[in-house]
Structures are given as structure tokens and as C-alpha cells.
Design a protein around this motif. Structure first.
Motif, short mmCIF file in Angstrom:
data_model
loop_
_atom_site.label_atom_id
_atom_site.label_comp_id
_atom_site.label_asym_id
_atom_site.label_seq_id
_atom_site.Cartn_x
_atom_site.Cartn_y
_atom_site.Cartn_z
N GLY A 93 29.03 -33.42 -42.99
CA GLY A 93 28.57 -33.40 -44.38
C GLY A 93 27.37 -32.50 -44.66
O GLY A 93 26.75 -32.61 -45.72
N LEU A 94 27.05 -31.61 -43.71
CA LEU A 94 25.89 -30.74 -43.94
C LEU A 94 26.10 -29.84 -45.16
O LEU A 94 25.18 -29.65 -45.96
N ALA A 95 27.31 -29.33 -45.33
CA ALA A 95 27.59 -28.50 -46.51
C ALA A 95 27.91 -29.38 -47.72
O ALA A 95 27.56 -29.03 -48.85
N THR A 96 28.54 -30.52 -47.48
CA THR A 96 28.89 -31.41 -48.59
C THR A 96 27.63 -31.83 -49.35
O THR A 96 27.58 -31.80 -50.58
N SER A 97 26.60 -32.21 -48.60
CA SER A 97 25.35 -32.64 -49.24
C SER A 97 24.72 -31.48 -50.01
O SER A 97 24.14 -31.67 -51.08
N THR A 98 24.87 -30.27 -49.49
CA THR A 98 24.34 -29.08 -50.14
C THR A 98 25.03 -28.85 -51.48
O THR A 98 24.38 -28.58 -52.50
N LEU A 99 26.36 -28.97 -51.47
CA LEU A 99 27.14 -28.78 -52.70
C LEU A 99 26.73 -29.83 -53.73
O LEU A 99 26.56 -29.55 -54.91
N SER A 100 26.57 -31.07 -53.24
CA SER A 100 26.22 -32.18 -54.12
C SER A 100 24.86 -31.94 -54.78
O SER A 100 24.69 -32.16 -55.98
N LEU A 101 23.89 -31.48 -54.00
CA LEU A 101 22.55 -31.24 -54.54
C LEU A 101 22.53 -30.04 -55.48
O LEU A 101 21.73 -29.99 -56.41
N GLY A 102 23.43 -29.09 -55.25
CA GLY A 102 23.49 -27.88 -56.08
C GLY A 102 23.89 -28.20 -57.51
O GLY A 102 23.45 -27.54 -58.45
N THR A 107 33.25 -40.58 -41.44
CA THR A 107 32.52 -41.83 -41.71
C THR A 107 31.02 -41.61 -41.61
O THR A 107 30.24 -42.15 -42.41
N ILE A 108 30.61 -40.81 -40.63
CA ILE A 108 29.17 -40.51 -40.48
C ILE A 108 28.69 -39.72 -41.71
O ILE A 108 27.64 -40.03 -42.30
N ALA A 109 29.49 -38.72 -42.11
CA ALA A 109 29.11 -37.91 -43.28
C ALA A 109 28.96 -38.79 -44.52
O ALA A 109 28.00 -38.67 -45.28
N LYS A 110 29.89 -39.70 -44.67
CA LYS A 110 29.89 -40.57 -45.84
C LYS A 110 28.62 -41.43 -45.89
O LYS A 110 27.95 -41.53 -46.91
N SER A 111 28.28 -42.03 -44.74
CA SER A 111 27.11 -42.90 -44.77
C SER A 111 25.82 -42.10 -44.91
O SER A 111 24.88 -42.56 -45.57
N GLN A 112 25.78 -40.89 -44.34
CA GLN A 112 24.59 -40.04 -44.51
C GLN A 112 24.39 -39.68 -45.98
O GLN A 112 23.27 -39.69 -46.49
N CYS A 113 25.49 -39.36 -46.66
CA CYS A 113 25.39 -38.98 -48.08
C CYS A 113 24.98 -40.18 -48.91
O CYS A 113 24.18 -40.05 -49.84
N GLN A 114 25.49 -41.35 -48.55
CA GLN A 114 25.10 -42.56 -49.29
C GLN A 114 23.61 -42.83 -49.12
O GLN A 114 22.92 -43.19 -50.07
N LEU A 115 23.11 -42.62 -47.89
CA LEU A 115 21.68 -42.82 -47.63
C LEU A 115 20.82 -41.92 -48.51
O LEU A 115 19.71 -42.28 -48.89
N GLN A 116 21.33 -40.73 -48.80
CA GLN A 116 20.58 -39.78 -49.64
C GLN A 116 20.89 -39.95 -51.12
O GLN A 116 20.51 -39.10 -51.93
N ILE A 145 30.54 -37.61 -54.58
CA ILE A 145 31.45 -37.06 -53.56
C ILE A 145 32.58 -38.03 -53.28
O ILE A 145 32.36 -39.22 -53.04
N GLU A 146 33.80 -37.49 -53.26
CA GLU A 146 34.94 -38.29 -52.81
C GLU A 146 35.37 -37.75 -51.44
O GLU A 146 35.68 -36.56 -51.30
N PHE A 147 35.33 -38.63 -50.44
CA PHE A 147 35.70 -38.24 -49.08
C PHE A 147 37.17 -38.55 -48.85
O PHE A 147 37.60 -39.69 -49.09
#
Ligand SMILES: C[S@@+](CC[C@H](N)C(=O)[O-])C[C@H]1O[C@@H](n2cnc3c(N)ncnc32)[C@H](O)[C@@H]1O
Length: 234
Positions: A91-100, A117-126, A131-133
């Protein structure tokens, strides 16, 4: 083009979102847990076993810090309402897109459930909630979903870096293009195979302007613009 280059590519402002991206990456790099991964497509040139350490995946599979900042600026510049990412990983790029563009709706596709699953929980933490995974193999998803709606205004192609797969996804997604669509292909010079895919994409009659940033091939379909290929090192 002039506007895009000066106001986006070469924008040197330190956006506060850059520190969120830094923290996101940092927490993954500090995560020494192992997960069982499912390998797809062109696969990894680095790992042999299917048990991988999260910190190592973050180090090798994700977008680099510099590229992430550029992807953030591109998303911020175009403000796409609907975004598709092909290849979530952590989710390193996913979070970037989301913040953009926090008002966008993002769909991100990933075949490996444990990684996603890791990407999903990291994005939720932030608190990145736009985002739909989707846990899926790419081509089966692209073949079976109703792609006409929505028309993704931005697509980040970052999974299965093989010529055939890249061109298949290109063709499958062509019905979704509008005049405003922007597509970004990662690793266009990664292999001879990807170089060939990039040449085919550039020559496609629907493609007008392209930008080769070396790592990325950026594609536009604006009918009012003459076909032209730029090379810009960012
Ligand atoms: C390069 S990584 C994505 C990196 C991510 N965009 C980032 O910047 O952090 C590619 C991902 O695509 C997934 N993948 C590759 N081929 C796939 C396929 N055919 N179907 C589903 N997932 C696939 C892999 O599991 C991997 O996690």
C-alpha cells in the motif's frame, strides 16, 4: 505540458503529506514479522521462499520515496475522482494516491491476500478511508468486472511487469478512457519485454501524448493534442 512540468513535476514544495508517507514507510520497514505470500506473474527477482519479511517487501517491492512524492503531486495536480491501482502490495503507492486526492474513490487490486491485509490495516491506521481493496488475480478481475463504470481517470499499473500482461491490461481497460484519463505504467525499461510493451503502447492510435520519466511511462488520450512523445527526467 508546460504547466504539468513546472507546477507538478518540478514542484519543490515540502507538502505535509510527505511526512505521512514517510511514517507509513517507516512502520513497514520496522515490521520484522513474516508473512506467507502468493507469487504472481513476472514474480520477484529477489525472493526465493514464499515466507517473506514485511520490512524486506517494503524495501524491494514498493514505490521509492522520491516516486511516491511525484505520484502524490500527479494525483494532487489532476484531482482524479476515480483511481485504479493494479498491484497494491503493502500500500505504499495506494496511500500516496489516497493522500493526493482525499475525495477520490480508489480501487486497488492485489492477488496476495496476506500482503493486501497488511496494506489495508496500515491505511486504516492512517485514516485513509477512500480505498476499496480487492483481492483478485488482475486479468480475471479486468475481464469479469463491468469496466465501463466508473471510468477511472487515473490508473497506476504496477503489477506483473511482463509484456503480454501489460498489453492485455491496456486493451482490457481501453473502453474506460475519456479525454481526461491519465495512465502511469511502472518499470517501462525494466526488461526488453517491457520496452517492447511501452513501444506498442506509444504507437497505439488512441494514445496521443506520452511522457517517459525513465521509471514511468505516462500516457494521455487527449484528442485535441497532437501525437507527441516526451522524455522528462524527474
Ligand atoms: C510491484 S508490487 C506493487 C507495489 C505497489 N504498487 C507499491 O508501490 O507499493 C506488485 C504486486 O502485484 C501483485 N501481482 C502481480 N501479478 C499479479 C496478478 N497477475 N494478479 C494479482 N496480483 C498480482 C503482487 O502480489 C505484488 O504485490
Amino acid at each position: 505540458m508546460f504547466d504539468l512540468v513546472t507546477k507538478c513535476f518540478y514542484d519543490k514544495k515540502k507538502y505535509p503529506e510527505y511526512s505521512i508517507l514517510k511514517n507509513y514507510r517507516k512502520s513497514l520497514l520496522e515490521n520484522k514479522n513474516f508473512i506467507e505470500v502468493t507469487d504472481f506473474g513476472a514474480g520477484s527477482r529477489v525472493f526465493k521462499s514464499n515466507k517473506r519479511q514485511i520490512s524486506k517487501i517494503a524495501k524491494t517491492a514498493g514505490i521509492s520515496p522520491k516516486r511516491a512524492e511525484l505520484l502524490f503531486r500527479i494525483t494532487k495536480y489532476f484531482q482524479p475522482e476515480s483511481i485504479l491501482e493494479i498491484g497494491t502490495s503493502l500500500g505504499l503507492a495506494t496511500s500516496t494516491l489516497s493522500l493526493g486526492n482525499k475525495n477520490s474513490v480508489i480501487k486497488t487490486l492485489e492477488g496476495c491476500l496476506h500482503t493486501m491485509t497488511i496494506a489495508k490495516s496500515q491505511c486504516q491506521l492512517q485514516n485513509l478511508n477512500n480505498i476499496e481493496f480487492v483481492n483478485t488475480e488482475f486479468s480475471s478481475y479486468l475481464k469479469n468486472s463491468k469496466l465501463q463504470t466508473p471510468n477511472y481517470q487515473l490508473i497506476y499499473f504496477d503489477g506483473n511487469h511482463s509484456k503480454q500482461a501489460t498489453l492485455d491490461y491496456f486493451e482490457l481497460l481501453l473502453p474506460t478512457i475519456t479525454n481526461e484519463t491519465v495512465w502511469i505504467f511502472d518499470d517501462i525499461h525494466w526488461s526488453k519485454d517491457m520496452e517492447e510493451a511501452w513501444e506498442t503502447i506509444k504507437n497505439h492510435p488512441k494514445v496521443t501524448v506520452t511522457i517517459d520519466t525513465f521509471q514511468w511511462g505516462i500516457v494521455f488520450f487527449r484528442t485535441e493534442q497532437e501525437k507527441e512523445h516526451f522524455t522528462i527526467r524527474v
